[in-house]
Design a protein around this motif. Structure first.
Motif, short mmCIF file in Angstrom:
data_model
loop_
_atom_site.label_atom_id
_atom_site.label_comp_id
_atom_site.label_asym_id
_atom_site.label_seq_id
_atom_site.Cartn_x
_atom_site.Cartn_y
_atom_site.Cartn_z
N ALA A 1 0.84 -1.21 0.00
CA ALA A 1 0.00 0.00 0.00
C ALA A 1 0.88 1.26 0.00
CB ALA A 1 -0.92 -0.02 1.22
N ALA A 2 2.02 1.19 0.67
CA ALA A 2 2.94 2.34 0.69
C ALA A 2 3.45 2.64 -0.72
CB ALA A 2 4.11 2.05 1.63
N ALA A 3 3.76 1.57 -1.48
CA ALA A 3 4.27 1.76 -2.84
C ALA A 3 3.21 2.44 -3.71
CB ALA A 3 4.67 0.41 -3.44
N ASP A 4 1.94 2.01 -3.58
CA ASP A 4 0.83 2.62 -4.34
C ASP A 4 0.66 4.08 -3.97
OD1 ASP A 4 -0.01 0.51 -5.82
OD2 ASP A 4 -1.52 -0.18 -4.38
N THR A 5 0.57 4.33 -2.67
CA THR A 5 0.29 5.69 -2.20
C THR A 5 1.42 6.64 -2.58
OG1 THR A 5 -0.97 4.78 -0.37
CG2 THR A 5 -0.25 7.05 -0.13
N ALA A 6 2.66 6.20 -2.38
CA ALA A 6 3.80 7.08 -2.66
C ALA A 6 3.87 7.42 -4.14
CB ALA A 6 5.10 6.40 -2.20
N ALA A 7 3.61 6.42 -5.00
CA ALA A 7 3.69 6.66 -6.45
C ALA A 7 2.64 7.67 -6.90
CB ALA A 7 3.53 5.35 -7.21
N GLY A 8 1.53 7.75 -6.15
CA GLY A 8 0.50 8.73 -6.48
C GLY A 8 0.80 10.12 -5.96
N LEU A 9 1.83 10.23 -5.14
CA LEU A 9 2.12 11.53 -4.51
C LEU A 9 3.31 12.26 -5.12
CD1 LEU A 9 1.65 10.50 -0.76
CD2 LEU A 9 0.26 12.16 -2.02
N GLY A 10 4.19 11.51 -5.81
CA GLY A 10 5.37 12.20 -6.35
C GLY A 10 6.24 11.28 -7.18
N ASP A 11 7.30 11.87 -7.75
CA ASP A 11 8.18 11.14 -8.68
C ASP A 11 9.55 10.85 -8.10
OD1 ASP A 11 6.52 10.82 -10.86
OD2 ASP A 11 6.84 12.89 -11.51
N ARG A 12 9.91 11.50 -6.99
CA ARG A 12 11.24 11.29 -6.41
C ARG A 12 11.04 10.93 -4.94
NH1 ARG A 12 15.36 12.75 -9.62
NH2 ARG A 12 16.76 13.16 -7.88
N ILE A 13 11.22 9.66 -4.68
CA ILE A 13 10.76 9.09 -3.40
C ILE A 13 11.95 8.64 -2.57
CG2 ILE A 13 9.39 7.23 -2.37
CD1 ILE A 13 7.60 7.33 -4.88
N LEU A 14 12.00 9.09 -1.33
CA LEU A 14 13.02 8.60 -0.40
C LEU A 14 12.46 7.41 0.36
CD1 LEU A 14 15.66 8.75 1.26
CD2 LEU A 14 14.54 10.46 2.73
N LEU A 15 13.10 6.25 0.21
CA LEU A 15 12.69 5.04 0.94
C LEU A 15 13.59 4.88 2.15
CD1 LEU A 15 12.07 2.17 -1.66
CD2 LEU A 15 10.42 3.73 -0.60
N THR A 16 13.02 5.00 3.33
CA THR A 16 13.79 4.78 4.56
C THR A 16 13.09 3.66 5.33
OG1 THR A 16 12.52 6.44 5.76
CG2 THR A 16 14.53 7.20 4.69
N ILE A 17 13.06 2.50 4.71
CA ILE A 17 12.33 1.37 5.30
C ILE A 17 13.29 0.23 5.65
CG2 ILE A 17 10.14 1.89 4.16
CD1 ILE A 17 10.92 -0.24 2.04
N GLY A 18 14.58 0.50 5.60
CA GLY A 18 15.56 -0.56 5.86
C GLY A 18 15.86 -1.30 4.57
N ARG A 19 16.74 -2.30 4.66
CA ARG A 19 17.19 -2.99 3.45
C ARG A 19 16.20 -4.05 2.97
NH1 ARG A 19 19.96 -7.92 4.92
NH2 ARG A 19 21.11 -7.89 2.97
N GLN A 20 15.32 -4.49 3.88
CA GLN A 20 14.32 -5.48 3.48
C GLN A 20 13.03 -4.77 3.10
OE1 GLN A 20 14.44 -9.11 6.18
NE2 GLN A 20 15.30 -7.52 7.47
N GLY A 21 12.27 -5.37 2.22
CA GLY A 21 10.97 -4.79 1.89
C GLY A 21 11.00 -3.89 0.68
N VAL A 22 12.20 -3.59 0.15
CA VAL A 22 12.30 -2.71 -1.02
C VAL A 22 11.64 -3.37 -2.23
CG1 VAL A 22 13.88 -1.46 -2.54
CG2 VAL A 22 14.38 -1.63 -0.10
N ALA A 23 11.60 -4.70 -2.23
CA ALA A 23 11.00 -5.44 -3.35
C ALA A 23 9.54 -5.03 -3.58
CB ALA A 23 11.10 -6.95 -3.10
N ALA A 24 8.86 -4.55 -2.54
CA ALA A 24 7.46 -4.11 -2.71
C ALA A 24 7.36 -2.94 -3.69
CB ALA A 24 6.87 -3.73 -1.35
N PHE A 25 8.49 -2.25 -3.93
CA PHE A 25 8.49 -1.09 -4.81
C PHE A 25 9.07 -1.43 -6.19
CE2 PHE A 25 8.35 0.24 -0.50
CZ PHE A 25 7.60 1.40 -0.48
N ALA A 26 9.46 -2.70 -6.37
CA ALA A 26 10.27 -3.08 -7.54
C ALA A 26 9.54 -2.97 -8.86
CB ALA A 26 10.80 -4.50 -7.36
N GLY A 27 8.24 -3.25 -8.88
CA GLY A 27 7.53 -3.32 -10.15
C GLY A 27 7.22 -1.96 -10.76
N ARG A 28 7.65 -0.90 -10.16
CA ARG A 28 7.21 0.43 -10.62
C ARG A 28 8.26 1.10 -11.48
NH1 ARG A 28 2.66 1.68 -7.84
NH2 ARG A 28 2.20 -0.13 -6.55
N ALA A 29 7.89 1.37 -12.73
CA ALA A 29 8.86 1.94 -13.68
C ALA A 29 9.03 3.45 -13.47
CB ALA A 29 8.40 1.66 -15.10
#
Ligand code: NAP
Length: 257
Positions: free
Chosen positions: A118-146
């Motif tokens: 849900a974070a990946a969906d919401t963030a992509a709707g809010l902007g184009d340059r996103i700072l991910l500070t979620i640690g090294r795990q879980g980044v895969a949730a954002f992987a499918g977004r071009a």
């Protein structure tokens, strides 16, 4: 009492420092072994997984532990679930130390979401340059977004699949508000994504985002398993331990192994 202290947080190190100085407790701290150069807690330390709930149950029985204090990160869901199952099977008490989550204040533009997808969906709707500070795990949730570009900040390189447009920033906090503001400006960040970790050590990014008027996507915490005593501070852990010592709770007499 012999206590397994599940760690990997500042609170766990603080607790280890305090409890190793007390005659009535024997502490073994446990770290997952995720980061390459962990800050070692005071006293006896073991590193690495136990092999699931069953492995942990065997370890607790073999090492004659009387109780478990789970002071892992509020998002370390698996080890908390395993510890709850293992202690329940053995009839041992368990304390979950979980620092209070963050609360939005005036000027904050927060979007609370239930999980990283849900974070990946919401963030992509809010902007184009996103700072991910979620640690090294879980980044895969954002992987499918071009489309969005991600600045991925973590202590060690992130695991798993990564989004196509990204930069990795390896850094270990705490960071000051000035440092966080400079980072947001330098990378022209328009959205910050964080877990609701709570505590002061990683809160400067929230202050910097508020000052810059940048939205923050905040991932809610997973629930704590039923039957576990939950406290918010190191001091409260010590109070519960004193009460249980006085009552004889957590002694080996109550064990089921
Ligand atoms: P997790 O998903 O809950 O746990 C995954 C597996 O890692 C567990 O099943 C267990 O392996 C092992 N493990 C986790 N914590 C352990 C510990 N303290 N001692 C021994 N084994 C442990 O955990 P995670 O989210 O990957 O977090 C791992 C560590 O990093 C924790 O110690 C946590 O406090 C720290 N940390 C996590 C975050 C976060 O955002 N999740 C942030 C900062 C620090 P077995 O099943 O083999 O026993």
């Amino acid at each position: 009492m012999r206590i397994l202290l599940l760690g990997g947080t500042g609170e766990a190190r603080e607790l280890a420092r305090l409890l190793t100085g007390e005659r009535e407790h024997e502490i073994v701290s446990s770290l997952a072994g995720r980061v390459s150069e962990p800050i070692r807690p005071a006293g006896e330390v073991r590193i690495g997984g136990f092999g699931g709930a069953d492995g942990l149950r065997e370890w607790l029985a073999d090492n004659r532990m009387d109780l478990v204090v789970d002071a892992t990160h509020p998002f370390a869901e698996m080890i908390t679930a395993n510890a709850a199952r293992a202690t329940a099977r053995l009839g041992l008490p368990m304390i979950r130390l979980s620092r209070p989550g963050w609360a939005a204040g005036p000027g904050d533009r927060w979007y609370r979401v239930p999980d990283l997808v849900a974070a990946a969906d919401t963030a992509a709707g809010l902007g184009d340059r996103i700072l991910l500070t979620i640690g090294r795990q879980g980044v895969a949730a954002f992987a499918g977004r071009a489309r969005p570009w991600y600045l991925i900040r973590a202590i060690d390189p992130p695991a798993g699949e990564l989004p196509p447009r990204h930069e990795i920033l390896l850094a270990r906090g705490p960071f000051t508000v000035a440092e966080e503001s400079e980072l947001l400006t330098r990378h022209r960040i328009d959205v910050v994504v964080t877990k609701d970790s709570g505590g002061a050590a990683t809160a400067a990014k929230l202050t910097a985002a508020r000052a810059a008027g940048i939205p923050v996507v905040v991932v809610d915490r997973p629930p704590v398993p039923a039957g576990v005593t939950v406290v918010a501070t190191v001091e409260q852990v010590r109070e519960v331990l004193s009460e249980w010592s006085a009552e004889g709770t957590g002694g080996r007499a109550g064990r089921k192994d």
